[in-house]
Design an enzyme around this catalytic site. Structure first.
Site, PDB file in Angstrom:
ATOM      1  N   HIS A 204     -26.968  20.982  -8.721  1.00 41.85           N
ATOM      2  CA  HIS A 204     -26.820  20.682 -10.134  1.00 41.85           C
ATOM      3  C   HIS A 204     -25.340  20.675 -10.501  1.00 41.85           C
ATOM      4  O   HIS A 204     -24.498  21.130  -9.735  1.00 41.85           O
ATOM      5  CB  HIS A 204     -27.528  21.733 -10.993  1.00 41.85           C
ATOM      6  CG  HIS A 204     -26.950  23.104 -10.870  1.00 41.85           C
ATOM      7  ND1 HIS A 204     -27.104  23.886  -9.740  1.00 41.85           N
ATOM      8  CD2 HIS A 204     -26.177  23.851 -11.713  1.00 41.85           C
ATOM      9  CE1 HIS A 204     -26.479  25.035  -9.889  1.00 41.85           C
ATOM     10  NE2 HIS A 204     -25.895  25.039 -11.074  1.00 41.85           N
ATOM     11  N   ASP A 206     -22.870  21.936 -13.887  1.00 36.76           N
ATOM     12  CA  ASP A 206     -22.951  22.802 -15.066  1.00 36.76           C
ATOM     13  C   ASP A 206     -22.652  21.971 -16.314  1.00 36.76           C
ATOM     14  O   ASP A 206     -21.663  21.232 -16.333  1.00 36.76           O
ATOM     15  CB  ASP A 206     -21.956  23.956 -14.961  1.00 36.76           C
ATOM     16  CG  ASP A 206     -22.292  24.900 -13.811  1.00 36.76           C
ATOM     17  OD1 ASP A 206     -23.477  24.962 -13.417  1.00 36.76           O
ATOM     18  OD2 ASP A 206     -21.372  25.569 -13.310  1.00 36.76           O
ATOM     19  N   HIS A 261     -23.106  21.428  -7.183  1.00 31.40           N
ATOM     20  CA  HIS A 261     -23.112  22.581  -6.286  1.00 31.40           C
ATOM     21  C   HIS A 261     -24.520  23.142  -6.163  1.00 31.40           C
ATOM     22  O   HIS A 261     -25.416  22.803  -6.935  1.00 31.40           O
ATOM     23  CB  HIS A 261     -22.137  23.661  -6.774  1.00 31.40           C
ATOM     24  CG  HIS A 261     -22.354  24.093  -8.193  1.00 31.40           C
ATOM     25  ND1 HIS A 261     -22.035  23.299  -9.293  1.00 31.40           N
ATOM     26  CD2 HIS A 261     -22.847  25.246  -8.716  1.00 31.40           C
ATOM     27  CE1 HIS A 261     -22.330  23.936 -10.408  1.00 31.40           C
ATOM     28  NE2 HIS A 261     -22.841  25.113 -10.085  1.00 31.40           N
ATOM     29  N   ARG A 271     -26.980  38.300  -1.844  1.00 26.42           N
ATOM     30  CA  ARG A 271     -25.825  37.711  -2.527  1.00 26.42           C
ATOM     31  C   ARG A 271     -25.923  38.031  -4.016  1.00 26.42           C
ATOM     32  O   ARG A 271     -26.972  37.817  -4.634  1.00 26.42           O
ATOM     33  CB  ARG A 271     -25.770  36.198  -2.316  1.00 26.42           C
ATOM     34  CG  ARG A 271     -24.657  35.498  -3.107  1.00 26.42           C
ATOM     35  CD  ARG A 271     -24.643  34.001  -2.847  1.00 26.42           C
ATOM     36  NE  ARG A 271     -23.821  33.284  -3.803  1.00 26.42           N
ATOM     37  CZ  ARG A 271     -22.515  33.064  -3.677  1.00 26.42           C
ATOM     38  NH1 ARG A 271     -21.884  33.509  -2.607  1.00 26.42           N
ATOM     39  NH2 ARG A 271     -21.845  32.413  -4.606  1.00 26.42           N
TER      40      ARG A 271
END
Length: 332
Positions: A204, A206, A261, A271
């Site tokens: 996607h 941002d 990204h 993570r």
């Protein structure tokens, strides 16, 4: 057990590769104290829409304190975490990303950057909610200051007369910014079954003006280069990563690139990432800045308010090209 795991895997997307994508060594690294930082930032935003920021001025203790508290929260029993949800849109969410069917190997907390709104959601997060609330507010305050400086360096590098043309939108009391804590648990069994990498957060861009990301030392973040190649970003828990958002791409009339990204889940290590999304006020009109358009250069985009774009983006899937609806066609 295998049958159950295969059923559990069904909703998730998988990337199968013959060999792992190597870590990308050409990501621009910008030193915020460098006298040439403004020029380097412009180059990075044009080429990648993405760069790593060092010597950023955010105290390490502010970063590590919030990361530790976030880890503590995500390690709570599931019923305890669920008390902070569902996200509507703020609050705790698990695996479902948005309202349109996107799923990822992720759980998250989405918070408004207005302290009064944030406190309503964090009041049930931990035994001492004030500690968590204070850590969030300290972190956001420090990251905002850094983001303002980055945006003003962008304006300087673009030779815009009004140095605060971008930063004023985030400084505004009505700025529609938000903050997200993401946790990608290890998933060794499911990844072994899939024969590939589970998608933690699908590809996607941002929608906002700028995104400021910090993570722990677990890899997983990937960006898409201009030619369509996906490359892995080496993790660095002491630095920040800056993303150009859709709104900034429009304001620069496509000169800056909103970076696509995604995040792949690690099979063995959790993570944690913390992202500040800098958005303008809902009523703000978004359009290319006239000072950035050469003589006789036309606008590539229709003018729209941030509310209109945000509403459109919220109705879309993660991977949709959201700006397509707002691009001008020939003759417009």
């Amino acid at each position: 057990m295998v049958v159950l795991s295969q059923l559990a895997l069904e909703p998730f997307s998988v990337i199968k590769t013959c060999k792992p994508i190597g870590l990308f060594s050409e990501i621009p690294v910008i030193d915020l104290t460098d006298p040439h930082a403004k020029t380097l930032i412009i180059k990075a935003c044009e080429e990648f829409g993405f760069f790593k920021l060092v010597n950023h001025g955010v105290p390490m203790e502010v970063m590590t304190k919030l990361e530790a508290l976030a880890t503590n929260f995500f390690n709570l029993p599931q019923p305890e975490k669920d008390k902070a949800g569902p996200p509507n849109p703020f609050g705790y969410g698990n695996k479902k990303i948005g309202p349109n069917g996107d799923v990822g190997w992720v759980e998250y907390l989405l918070l408004n950057t207005n302290p009064q709104i944030s406190s309503q959601k964090t009041s049930i997060l931990q035994e001492n909610p004030q500690i968590f609330r204070s850590a969030v507010e300290d972190y956001i305050l420090a990251v905002k200051r850094m983001a303002f400086e980055v945006l003003e360096l962008m304006a300087d590098g673009l030779e815009i007369e009004s140095r605060n043309v971008f930063s004023r939108l985030l400084r505004d009391d009505k700025s529609d910014s938000c903050f997200r804590l993401n946790h990608y648990p290890p998933c060794s069994e499911l990844q072994a079954l899939s024969g590939g990498n589970l998608i933690g957060f699908g590809e996607h861009t941002d929608p906002q003006i700028i995104s400021v990301l910090k993570s722990n030392n677990t890899s997983g973040l990937q960006i898409c280069l201009k030619e369509g190649t996906w490359v892995s970003v080496p993790p660095d828990r002491t630095s920040f990563f800056i993303n150009v958002g859709d709104a900034l791409q429009v304001m620069t009339n496509g000169r800056f690139r909103s970076v696509k990204h995604r995040v792949l889940a690690d099979p063995l290590k959790p993570r944690i990432s913390m992202i500040f999304f800098g958005g303008p006020p809902l009523s703000e009109k978004i359009a290319p800045l006239p000072s950035l358009m050469a003589e006789r250069e036309g606008s590539l985009y229709k003018e729209f308010t941030w509310f209109e774009y945000k509403r459109s983006a919220y109705k879309s899937r993660l991977a949709d090209y959201r700006l397509g609806l707002f691009e001008k066609t020939a003759g417009q």
